[in-house]
Design an enzyme around this catalytic site. Structure first.
Site, PDB file in Angstrom:
ATOM      1  N   TYR A  28      31.900  37.118  36.882  1.00  0.00           N
ATOM      2  CA  TYR A  28      33.002  37.883  37.847  1.00  0.00           C
ATOM      3  C   TYR A  28      34.265  37.963  36.615  1.00  0.00           C
ATOM      4  CZ  TYR A  28      36.092  38.976  41.677  1.00  0.00           C
ATOM      5  OH  TYR A  28      36.943  39.840  42.323  1.00  0.00           O
ATOM      6  N   HIS A  40      46.194  43.197  48.309  1.00  0.00           N
ATOM      7  CA  HIS A  40      45.653  44.827  46.750  1.00  0.00           C
ATOM      8  C   HIS A  40      44.717  45.840  47.509  1.00  0.00           C
ATOM      9  CE1 HIS A  40      42.644  45.721  43.769  1.00  0.00           C
ATOM     10  NE2 HIS A  40      41.512  45.256  44.271  1.00  0.00           N
TER      11      HIS A  40
END
Ligand code: FEO
Length: 390
Positions: A192, A78
């Protein structure tokens, strides 16, 4: 600084950031970690890196196991900078390393860094690299949570390197899920999800369906603890979140100018409490929007209150409303309320925007002129009955 072995030959070589308190607007009271992992086999592979200021910490942990020129592969799952920030330095120092990444991530890395001279190998879903006794198979998981997101699966060890998925902004004492109180981990994991992953529930659902048959023994995300004792539990929690399940509670979020909207907020709280519905009561003067999002995730009923200020919301509510809408919570029963002086179109406009999120809005926006009377509060309570009938 030393590496931490998570399985023989596989090490955590990330960095701890106990004092970070803001993560692009998300309040991180318990700090965070940037997890990178080193697999030492016939080939040596680094999975992800760290935020740039922590690169030396990562290099030190790697060097405690192997010299940098022993690294054969560096996987970039990522491109976001908390995981790619260490790439420019390590690509310079690890002279024999090939960068393994998806085409999408490769393109994004080029927009972040000067990648000239990097030896890059693009991989797509299903492709793998052999490290000797072990291999890594790559699965692209677009929008969990960037279009370039990818996970790496080590079948021989049953370890999923999941990048942002299953992470938490939490800086634990150790690195494993049995070294930190369970409630703390799951609280941070929910926060999160609510602040990072929430808008991509459908894509996450698909990723989850791909992960479950693998029966991972360890899930190693890029933030927070490494899951080794509660893998089924965290998969189950994600399973509820992607399906928009709630705990039946009510959430009231408000701000006020002269306490009239506070009176309405308290009346809404009393309504739910009197009917045995657990309520979370959040004033935007004191509660942070990223903490409130955790309650949005779990709530069934959500009532949002603001007075009208110059035909608009209070700035605190405008900030929260924008933030929350961006995270696209679904399957909620909502209500808008607040006081006004001479213009009450605002509450109706807010209601329309919540309908656009596919919320059920069975109670017409509750706008009360100046200070609420008992009769007006009674009328609001009567209108709110429609919420419970949904
Ligand atoms: Fe932890 Fe999307 O970066």
């Amino acid at each position: 600084m030393k590496a931490i072995e998570i399985k023989p030959g596989i090490y955590w070589v990330g960095a701890k950031d106990p004092t970070v308190r803001d993560f692009h607007g998300y309040k991180t009271q318990r700090g965070s970690t940037y997890n990178a992992f080193l697999i030492v086999d016939e080939k040596v592979c680094l999975v992800d890196t760290v935020k740039a200021p922590f690169t030396d910490e990562m290099l030190s942990r790697i060097r405690s196991i192997v010299p940098l020129d022993r690294i054969d592969y560096i996987v970039a799952n990522h491109a976001e900078m908390d995981h790619s920030g260490g790439l420019p330095e390590i690509m310079k120092l690890a002279k024999n390393a090939k960068l393994v990444t998806s085409p999408n991530c490769d393109a994004n890395l080029k927009k972040h860094y000067n990648t000239n001279g990097w030896n890059v190998s693009q991989v797509r879903t299903g492709q793998n690299i052999s490290l000797g006794k072990r291999s890594l198979t790559f699965v692209q998981v677009p929008f969990v949570h960037w279009p370039d997101s990818m996970v790496a699966w080590c079948a021989e060890e049953k370890i999923l390197f999941s990048n942002d998925a299953f992470g938490q902004h939490l800086c634990p004492n150790g690195i494993f899920d049995d070294e930190t109180p369970r409630d703390v981990i799951f609280e941070e994991c929910a926060k999160y999800y609510a602040n990072i992953v929430y808008p991509f529930a459908n894509q996450t659902d698909k990723a989850l369906e791909a992960v479950k048959p693998l029966s991972p023994e360890i899930i190693a995300p890029s933030h927070g603890v490494v899951w080794r004792t509660m893998v089924p539990q965290i998969l189950a929690e994600y399973g509820k979140w992607v399906k928009h399940e709630n705990d039946g509670s009510a959430l009231i979020v408000f701000d006020s100018m002269w306490e009239s909207t506070t009176k309405m907020a308290k009346a809404a709280r009393d309504f739910f409490e009197d009917r045995g519905v657990p309520v979370r009561f959040c004033s935007l003067k004191t509660d942070h929007i990223s903490d409130i999002m955790t309650s949005v995730l779990s709530a069934k009923y959500i009532a949002l209150g603001t007075p009208v200020l110059n035909e608009n919301m209070m700035p605190t509510m405008a900030g929260f409303f924008t933030y929350m809408r961006g995270l696209k919570p679904r399957a909620k029963i909502g209500m808008v309320f607040g006081s006004y002086g001479w213009n009450f179109r605002l509450h109706k406009e807010m209601e329309e925007q919540l309908k656009a999120l596919e919320w059920s809005m069975p109670v017409p926006a509750q706008s009360i002129k100046y200070v609420p009377t008992e009769v007006e509060i009674d009328a609001m309570h009567a209108a709110m009955e429609a919420m419970l009938q949904k």
